[in-house]
Design a protein around this motif. Structure first.
Motif, PDB file in Angstrom:
ATOM      1  N   LEU A 230       5.774  64.312  -4.115  1.00  0.00           N
ATOM      2  CA  LEU A 230       6.265  62.975  -3.765  1.00  0.00           C
ATOM      3  C   LEU A 230       5.414  62.329  -2.684  1.00  0.00           C
ATOM      4  O   LEU A 230       5.225  61.115  -2.679  1.00  0.00           O
ATOM      5  N   SER A 231       4.955  63.135  -1.739  1.00  0.00           N
ATOM      6  CA  SER A 231       4.153  62.660  -0.605  1.00  0.00           C
ATOM      7  C   SER A 231       4.815  61.477   0.096  1.00  0.00           C
ATOM      8  O   SER A 231       4.195  60.428   0.300  1.00  0.00           O
ATOM      9  N   PRO A 232       6.092  61.623   0.503  1.00  0.00           N
ATOM     10  CA  PRO A 232       6.809  60.484   1.087  1.00  0.00           C
ATOM     11  C   PRO A 232       6.390  60.190   2.521  1.00  0.00           C
ATOM     12  O   PRO A 232       5.966  61.086   3.259  1.00  0.00           O
ATOM     13  N   ASP A 233       6.547  58.939   2.918  1.00  0.00           N
ATOM     14  CA  ASP A 233       6.315  58.545   4.308  1.00  0.00           C
ATOM     15  C   ASP A 233       7.528  58.871   5.177  1.00  0.00           C
ATOM     16  O   ASP A 233       7.388  59.045   6.396  1.00  0.00           O
ATOM     17  N   TYR A 234       8.725  58.904   4.561  1.00  0.00           N
ATOM     18  CA  TYR A 234       9.953  59.236   5.273  1.00  0.00           C
ATOM     19  C   TYR A 234      10.858  60.062   4.372  1.00  0.00           C
ATOM     20  O   TYR A 234      10.830  59.919   3.142  1.00  0.00           O
ATOM     21  N   ALA A 235      11.674  60.902   4.997  1.00  0.00           N
ATOM     22  CA  ALA A 235      12.745  61.611   4.304  1.00  0.00           C
ATOM     23  C   ALA A 235      14.059  61.211   4.953  1.00  0.00           C
ATOM     24  O   ALA A 235      14.208  61.321   6.179  1.00  0.00           O
ATOM     25  N   VAL A 236      15.004  60.723   4.159  1.00  0.00           N
ATOM     26  CA  VAL A 236      16.309  60.306   4.667  1.00  0.00           C
ATOM     27  C   VAL A 236      17.341  61.354   4.274  1.00  0.00           C
ATOM     28  O   VAL A 236      17.455  61.724   3.100  1.00  0.00           O
ATOM     29  N   ILE A 237      18.082  61.834   5.255  1.00  0.00           N
ATOM     30  CA  ILE A 237      19.141  62.810   5.020  1.00  0.00           C
ATOM     31  C   ILE A 237      20.480  62.175   5.361  1.00  0.00           C
ATOM     32  O   ILE A 237      20.688  61.709   6.484  1.00  0.00           O
ATOM     33  N   SER A 238      21.374  62.144   4.382  1.00  0.00           N
ATOM     34  CA  SER A 238      22.717  61.601   4.582  1.00  0.00           C
ATOM     35  C   SER A 238      23.682  62.763   4.761  1.00  0.00           C
ATOM     36  O   SER A 238      23.937  63.530   3.827  1.00  0.00           O
ATOM     37  N   CYS A 239      24.204  62.917   5.967  1.00  0.00           N
ATOM     38  CA  CYS A 239      25.123  64.014   6.253  1.00  0.00           C
ATOM     39  C   CYS A 239      26.019  63.631   7.427  1.00  0.00           C
ATOM     40  O   CYS A 239      25.733  62.677   8.145  1.00  0.00           O
ATOM     41  N   GLY A 240      27.085  64.403   7.608  1.00  0.00           N
ATOM     42  CA  GLY A 240      28.022  64.134   8.685  1.00  0.00           C
ATOM     43  C   GLY A 240      27.684  64.922   9.939  1.00  0.00           C
ATOM     44  O   GLY A 240      27.169  66.044   9.867  1.00  0.00           O
ATOM     45  N   LEU A 241      27.972  64.352  11.078  1.00  0.00           N
ATOM     46  CA  LEU A 241      27.700  65.011  12.353  1.00  0.00           C
ATOM     47  C   LEU A 241      28.519  66.302  12.463  1.00  0.00           C
ATOM     48  O   LEU A 241      29.719  66.311  12.218  1.00  0.00           O
ATOM     49  N   ASP A 242      27.829  67.398  12.788  1.00  0.00           N
ATOM     50  CA  ASP A 242      28.473  68.700  12.957  1.00  0.00           C
ATOM     51  C   ASP A 242      29.308  69.095  11.736  1.00  0.00           C
ATOM     52  O   ASP A 242      30.411  69.646  11.854  1.00  0.00           O
ATOM     53  N   ASN A 243      28.776  68.814  10.544  1.00  0.00           N
ATOM     54  CA  ASN A 243      29.520  69.117   9.322  1.00  0.00           C
ATOM     55  C   ASN A 243      29.659  70.621   9.104  1.00  0.00           C
ATOM     56  O   ASN A 243      28.845  71.412   9.586  1.00  0.00           O
ATOM     57  N   LYS A 244      30.670  71.031   8.377  1.00  0.00           N
ATOM     58  CA  LYS A 244      31.001  72.445   8.213  1.00  0.00           C
ATOM     59  C   LYS A 244      29.986  73.206   7.363  1.00  0.00           C
ATOM     60  O   LYS A 244      30.013  74.444   7.341  1.00  0.00           O
ATOM     61  N   TYR A 245      29.110  72.484   6.661  1.00  0.00           N
ATOM     62  CA  TYR A 245      28.108  73.136   5.810  1.00  0.00           C
ATOM     63  C   TYR A 245      26.814  73.463   6.561  1.00  0.00           C
ATOM     64  O   TYR A 245      25.946  74.143   6.050  1.00  0.00           O
ATOM     65  N   GLY A 246      26.691  72.941   7.768  1.00  0.00           N
ATOM     66  CA  GLY A 246      25.466  73.152   8.522  1.00  0.00           C
ATOM     67  C   GLY A 246      24.295  72.329   8.018  1.00  0.00           C
ATOM     68  O   GLY A 246      23.139  72.640   8.299  1.00  0.00           O
ATOM     69  N   HIS A 247      24.586  71.253   7.277  1.00  0.00           N
ATOM     70  CA  HIS A 247      23.519  70.372   6.785  1.00  0.00           C
ATOM     71  C   HIS A 247      22.998  69.486   7.921  1.00  0.00           C
ATOM     72  O   HIS A 247      23.794  69.014   8.739  1.00  0.00           O
ATOM     73  N   PRO A 248      21.681  69.250   7.951  1.00  0.00           N
ATOM     74  CA  PRO A 248      20.662  69.828   7.062  1.00  0.00           C
ATOM     75  C   PRO A 248      20.313  71.250   7.473  1.00  0.00           C
ATOM     76  O   PRO A 248      20.299  71.578   8.660  1.00  0.00           O
TER      77      PRO A 248
ATOM     78  N   LEU B  78      22.640  61.230  12.987  1.00  0.00           N
ATOM     79  CA  LEU B  78      22.049  60.997  14.309  1.00  0.00           C
ATOM     80  C   LEU B  78      21.708  59.530  14.561  1.00  0.00           C
ATOM     81  O   LEU B  78      21.751  59.070  15.701  1.00  0.00           O
ATOM     82  N   LEU B  79      21.374  58.810  13.504  1.00  0.00           N
ATOM     83  CA  LEU B  79      20.887  57.433  13.655  1.00  0.00           C
ATOM     84  C   LEU B  79      21.867  56.385  13.155  1.00  0.00           C
ATOM     85  O   LEU B  79      21.679  55.197  13.417  1.00  0.00           O
ATOM     86  N   GLY B  80      22.899  56.796  12.432  1.00  0.00           N
ATOM     87  CA  GLY B  80      23.786  55.820  11.821  1.00  0.00           C
ATOM     88  C   GLY B  80      23.162  55.256  10.554  1.00  0.00           C
ATOM     89  O   GLY B  80      22.338  55.898   9.904  1.00  0.00           O
ATOM     90  N   ARG B  81      23.556  54.045  10.217  1.00  0.00           N
ATOM     91  CA  ARG B  81      23.049  53.399   9.001  1.00  0.00           C
ATOM     92  C   ARG B  81      21.534  53.231   9.080  1.00  0.00           C
ATOM     93  O   ARG B  81      20.993  52.797  10.099  1.00  0.00           O
ATOM     94  N   ILE B  82      20.852  53.559   7.978  1.00  0.00           N
ATOM     95  CA  ILE B  82      19.383  53.477   7.928  1.00  0.00           C
ATOM     96  C   ILE B  82      18.992  52.484   6.839  1.00  0.00           C
ATOM     97  O   ILE B  82      19.322  52.679   5.666  1.00  0.00           O
TER      98      ILE B  82
END
Length: 287
Positions: A232-250, A270-274
């Motif tokens: 893919l060679s992306p310039d950015y990677a966006v991760i959608s997850c909840g703060l301190d989620n029970k799955y340990g994501h990411p 960490l950043l809110g809406r992106i």
């Protein structure tokens, strides 16, 4: 088949090689040639708002129930009560729960699904609400282009599934699709696991190149292989997850893979809406 709503209309046509295109044309608001994509801050889940230059709006996933309407209030005019289509990458509750709220508040015409099913009450509620509202259903398949803006050539290219996935697990059958506007593109990964990534690498490695990767499965180690990210060679990677989620994501493995390939990580917890906008040549982060 032509359907009129507001100042927009939608036309379906089968193209060569069994490719299908869905055309959404020209809502009343001018957006000056920009595509907007917002990865909404809805906690542990996925919810992505897309608005084409002509004003066509589509939601890719809706997060858990009770999480999305407040976020939509930041990216849509308060008086707007229509969304052209919703796309479900997979029918898990953290992807579809918010669609119950959306379908109750907004007029929606189309629902795009991978063809997988879930025994959950949330899935049954979304199905009931969509049937009650008589949404037209589209089963996504490779070769289909969901054209949001014909004049500006903005479309979502479905890369997976390429077959009937009705017996697959929800993640294994997850939609993988690329949002394209001119020279810019964003890979929408859903919860697709690494075996889907490996399969896509065998089909057409060159078509995977993207400016942004919406990281699969909220940053789980089950997705985001080094070979796939490298292609893919992306310039950015966006991760959608909840703060301190029970799955340990990411997961650490995913973060390490992206770090080793020098891909900057943007996280909703960490950043809110992106949000990014594109003029067809450049993608710019606006918040």
């Amino acid at each position: 088949m032509t359907l009129y709503r507001k100042t927009s209309y939608i036309v379906f046509g089968f193209l060569f090689l069994c490719s299908t295109s869905l055309f959404f044309l020209n809502k009343s608001v001018s957006h000056k040639g920009y595509l907007t994509i917002s990865f909404l801050n809805i906690g542990q889940g996925d919810a992505i708002y897309i608005e084409a230059p002509n004003g066509t709006q589509i939601m890719v996933d809706g997060g858990l129930r009770g999480s999305v309407l407040g976020q939509l209030g930041h990216v849509m005019p308060f008086f707007d009560r229509t969304i052209d289509a919703i796309l479900i990458t997979n029918p898990d509750s953290d992807h579809i729960g918010g669609f119950i709220d959306i379908l109750k508040r907004y007029k929606v015409d189309y629902i795009i699904e991978p063809g997988t099913h879930s025994p959950s009450a949330t899935y049954k509620s979304v199905e009931t609400e969509s049937n009650t509202k008589e949404l037209k259903k589209i089963i996504a398949r490779r070769g289909m282009n969901i054209v949001l803006d014909k004049e500006n050539n903005v479309y979502i290219q479905v890369l997976f599934p390429d077959k009937d996935v009705s017996t697959y697990s929800t993640n294994d059958g997850s939609i993988v699709a690329k949002l394209v506007y001119g020279k810019t593109s964003i890979m929408l990964q859903g919860d697709a696991p690494q075996k889907t990534e490996r399969y896509l690498l065998t089909l057409d490695k060159k078509e995977l190149d993207s400016d942004i990767l919406k990281v699969g499965h909220h940053g789980s180690r089950t997705s985001t292989s080094k070979e796939y990210v490298d292609a893919l060679s992306p310039d950015y990677a966006v991760i959608s997850c909840g703060l301190d989620n029970k799955y340990g994501h990411p997961h650490k493995e995913t973060v390490n893979t992206l770090d080793k390939l020098n891909v900057p990580i943007l996280r909703t917890d960490l950043l809110g809406r992106i949000t990014f906008i594109s003029d067809g040549n450049n993608l710019i982060r606006t918040e």
